[in-house]
Design a protein around this motif. Structure first.
Motif, PDB file in Angstrom:
ATOM      1  N   THR A 136      34.114  42.171  45.785  1.00 27.16           N
ATOM      2  CA  THR A 136      34.580  42.172  44.394  1.00 27.16           C
ATOM      3  C   THR A 136      35.002  40.774  43.936  1.00 27.16           C
ATOM      4  O   THR A 136      35.186  40.555  42.740  1.00 27.16           O
TER       5      THR A 136
ATOM      6  N   ARG B 116      33.048  38.178  44.253  1.00 27.93           N
ATOM      7  CA  ARG B 116      31.837  37.418  43.909  1.00 27.93           C
ATOM      8  C   ARG B 116      31.858  36.864  42.490  1.00 27.93           C
ATOM      9  O   ARG B 116      31.543  35.688  42.299  1.00 27.93           O
TER      10      ARG B 116
ATOM     11  N   LEU C  21      35.772  45.249  49.325  1.00 32.32           N
ATOM     12  CA  LEU C  21      36.853  44.563  48.605  1.00 32.32           C
ATOM     13  C   LEU C  21      36.531  43.078  48.478  1.00 32.32           C
ATOM     14  O   LEU C  21      36.682  42.491  47.406  1.00 32.32           O
TER      15      LEU C  21
END
Length: 99
Positions: A69, A71, A66
């Motif tokens: 995500t 990034r 999670l």
């Protein structure tokens, strides 16, 4: 996800697991207690997990799936900062001087 240091912590972890001391070194000015609190909150939010060493001691922290995500959003913020950081900093300094 509120907190001054959370984006910086997530950014530091986006390149891979880091020990507590590495995180602290990457963020000059963060207090040990504040980093501990922010990491605990990020763990509760499901963004980071502790990484254990072979002897069952905590070796550091890493992003969860999670957390990973985020990034693209972190990369976008970093790009914006590189492109506009000087202007944004000057604007903040200018507004701070206005009585």
């Amino acid at each position: 996800m509120a907190g001054k240091w959370k984006p910086a912590i997530l950014w530091a972890l986006s390149t891979g697991p880091k020990r507590f001391s590495e995180l602290q070194a990457a963020m000059p000015g963060i207090a040990h207690k504040v980093l501990s609190q922010q990491l605990a909150q990020l763990q509760r939010d499901g963004m980071v997990i502790p990484v254990e060493a072979g002897d069952r001691t905590q070796a550091g922290y890493m992003l969860t799936l999670l957390g990973g995500t985020l990034r693209p959003a972190l990369n976008a913020l970093a790009s914006w900062g590189k492109a506009h950081g000087d202007r944004a900093s000057a604007a903040v300094q200018k507004t701070e001087r206005i009585p």
